[in-house]
Enzyme design. Structure first.
Site, PDB file in Angstrom:
ATOM      1  N   TYR A 356       0.887  -1.204  -0.143  1.00 11.39           N
ATOM      2  CA  TYR A 356       0.018  -0.024  -0.122  1.00 11.39           C
ATOM      3  C   TYR A 356       1.055   1.053  -0.057  1.00 11.39           C
ATOM      4  O   TYR A 356       1.336   1.823   0.929  1.00 11.39           O
ATOM      5  CB  TYR A 356      -0.855  -0.021   1.145  1.00 11.39           C
ATOM      6  CG  TYR A 356      -1.817   1.232   1.421  1.00 11.39           C
ATOM      7  CD1 TYR A 356      -2.262   1.587   0.133  1.00 11.39           C
ATOM      8  CD2 TYR A 356      -2.067   1.704   2.583  1.00 11.39           C
ATOM      9  CE1 TYR A 356      -3.278   2.980   0.423  1.00 11.39           C
ATOM     10  CE2 TYR A 356      -2.756   2.781   2.668  1.00 11.39           C
ATOM     11  CZ  TYR A 356      -3.376   3.361   1.560  1.00 11.39           C
ATOM     12  OH  TYR A 356      -4.443   4.411   1.736  1.00 11.39           O
ATOM     13  N   HIS A 494     -12.177   1.163  -3.995  1.00 11.80           N
ATOM     14  CA  HIS A 494     -11.744   0.269  -4.958  1.00 11.80           C
ATOM     15  C   HIS A 494     -12.241  -0.887  -5.377  1.00 11.80           C
ATOM     16  O   HIS A 494     -13.133  -1.466  -4.411  1.00 11.80           O
ATOM     17  CB  HIS A 494     -10.244  -0.070  -4.525  1.00 11.80           C
ATOM     18  CG  HIS A 494      -9.296   1.165  -4.150  1.00 11.80           C
ATOM     19  ND1 HIS A 494      -8.145   1.458  -5.037  1.00 11.80           N
ATOM     20  CD2 HIS A 494      -9.346   2.240  -3.156  1.00 11.80           C
ATOM     21  CE1 HIS A 494      -7.545   2.565  -4.501  1.00 11.80           C
ATOM     22  NE2 HIS A 494      -8.117   2.990  -3.504  1.00 11.80           N
TER      23      HIS A 494
END
Length: 503
Positions: A356, A494
């Site tokens: 991430y 997402h």
């Protein structure tokens, strides 16, 4: 309205896809116009006060009259019949021609417009039902969208014969649609005008699959929208040795697990993945054990890292049915490893890195850190691992690399995730060092997004970004069977992405 008449209305409304986008962009204005339509019936014979010579029958007899009108005149006519009046001249012409055609066929413009509006304002439940049967429905509507995009491209080259053929194909495809709807009356509530009697009778309109709409501010002629039902290759034969990996920024795992919508369990049943990578779990270490209890049966191997510097922030995890040879956390650099941003799992044939990547933040406060420190350190770490076996990097990499990867490139030049610095860093530290963007290699001219902001309802209109990737070492790039996006899965801003790799 009988079924044939309704299908005709839908045909015209589909031709107005560009105008429909203006409905989405200016919803409040459209609602006001729509209420005006409900209060009073339209008199098509008084279409445009600004152009009193306008006569529907004369337009039918001589369509060239519309072509000669100015953009201002076209917009004035559209406003007077209560239709969206935004877009280029070609879109305005298409709208008026559709209206004229419906009037001459005895159909109500009001009914047609109410149908379009009800589709746009369908509640979340309807949208989820449409999404959940995505892989069980036929590809008719998506095929119609593709044909219409082809028609638009051909039209620009003035190939009349080809346009006629495409029109014929479009009509044939649309006539296959089986649509059940409730006839609307003037006093009927907008939310009850269209009903679904069962999952099999979901209205298959483009709004049910917004990712099939080519949404981009500056599309190139060769670009097409992403459709996983038509663009994914057939599954590999059962005797072919392979691994299926998936990645998903869940934007808060605890909140996702509470939703009644599409779950990770259903995703596992449908995709039958071997490994699932989570980003932005937002968990604290004290939460991990309880979360493990709710994981999918058959995926007992899970590895979690959480943020220590800021609780309930960031966090990544790998959940696998295959036990890795080894697992490590972070980059081994204290300055980078306090936010739980990286898990590395070693398998027989490759290293899998679930990352991430830090967002450059509001005001680009972390831009310098991101491009000059984090990206460089991650890239060097990958190259070190690659000395022993190939590397796969997946996750939310927080960068839309090219203009095709973002709906509005011009308007986001100084937005986190699309700055020149981030895009150059992505190129320099990853692609130029031998890592392949698997989705872009498989789909060089496809507009496919993986992130849609909540703030402006970008998911409904497909105004998104492609921020999630599978990058692989060049040595195994040819082993990639499929690199894909799963845009119908909701629950986060997402959607999941997947990679099938032959071993």
């Amino acid at each position: 309205m009988n079924q044939q008449a309704l299908l005709s209305s839908f045909r015209t409304l589909t031709n107005l896809s560009s105008s429909s986008r203006s409905i989405v962009e200016d919803d409040n204005l459209y609602k006001k116009k729509h209420k005006g339509l409900i209060k009073a019936e339209i008199n098509p014979n008084s279409v445009a006060k600004e152009n009193e010579s306008f006569d529907i029958q004369s337009i039918k007899d001589d369509p060239s009259k519309l072509e000669k009108m100015t953009v201002q005149e076209l917009r004035a006519m559209l406003r007077n019949v209560g239709m969206p009046a935004k877009g280029r001249k070609s879109e305005l012409l298409s709208s008026l021609k559709g209206f004229v055609g419906k009037h001459l066929n005895g159909e109500s413009s009001q009914e047609a417009e109410e149908c379009a509006y009800s589709i746009h304002t369908e509640d979340t439940l309807l949208e989820n039902k449409a999404s959940n049967v995505l892989y069980e429905t036929t590809g008719t509507v998506s095929e119609v969208s593709r044909l219409k995009h082809t028609k638009k491209t051909v039209k620009e080259s003035h190939a009349k014969d080809e346009i006629a053929k495409l029109d014929c194909q479009i009509a044939t495809k649309e006539e296959r649609l089986s649509i059940k709807t409730t006839k609307v009356s003037v006093g009927t509530s907008l939310q009850t005008r269209k009903k679904i009697s069962s999952a099999e009778n979901v209205v298959s309109m483009p709004f049910a699959e917004p990712w099939t709409i080519l949404a981009h501010k500056k599309p190139q002629k060769t670009w097409i929208s992403y459709n996983p039902r038509t663009m994914r290759p057939p599954p590999l034969a059962e005797d072919t040795k392979s691994v299926k990996l998936m990645s998903w920024n869940v934007n808060g795992l605890r909140a996702l697990l509470k939703l009644e919508g599409f779950s990770a369990v259903e995703l596992a049943k449908r995709e039958n993945f071997d490994v699932l990578c989570f980003q932005e779990t937002k968990l604290q270490e004290k939460d991990v054990e309880s979360i493990k209890q709710s994981l999918i049966d058959g995926y007992e191997n899970s590895f979690w890292t959480c943020s220590h510097s800021k609780l309930g922030y960031s966090g990544t995890a790998i959940v696998s049915r295959v036990k890795p040879l080894s697992v490590s956390y972070g980059l081994g650099i204290a300055d980078h490893d306090s936010e739980g941003r990286l898990v590395t799992a070693e398998f027989d044939s490759f290293y899998l890195l679930n990352a991430y990547v830090p967002n450059s933040g509001d005001g680009l406060k972390r831009l310098s850190y991101r491009v000059s420190q984090w990206d460089t350190s991650l890239s060097n770490y990958m190259k070190e691992l690659e000395k022993s076996k190939p590397v796969i990097l997946t996750g939310d990499l927080n960068c839309a690399h090219q203009e095709i990867d973002i709906f509005n490139p011009a308007g986001n030049r100084r937005s986190a995730g699309f700055t020149d610095e981030e895009r150059q860093s992505f190129e320099t530290n990853f692609l130029s060092r031998g890592y392949v963007d698997t989705f872009r290699k498989q789909h060089p001219d496809v507009v496919g997004y993986t992130y849609w902001g909540y703030r402006h309802g970008g998911r409904k209109t497909n105004k998104g970004w492609r921020l999630d990737y599978f990058l692989v070492s060049e040595s195994i790039a040819d082993q990639v069977h499929d690199s894909y996006i799963v845009p119908d899965v909701v629950g986060s801003d997402h959607c999941p992405i997947g990679l099938t790799l032959k071993l």
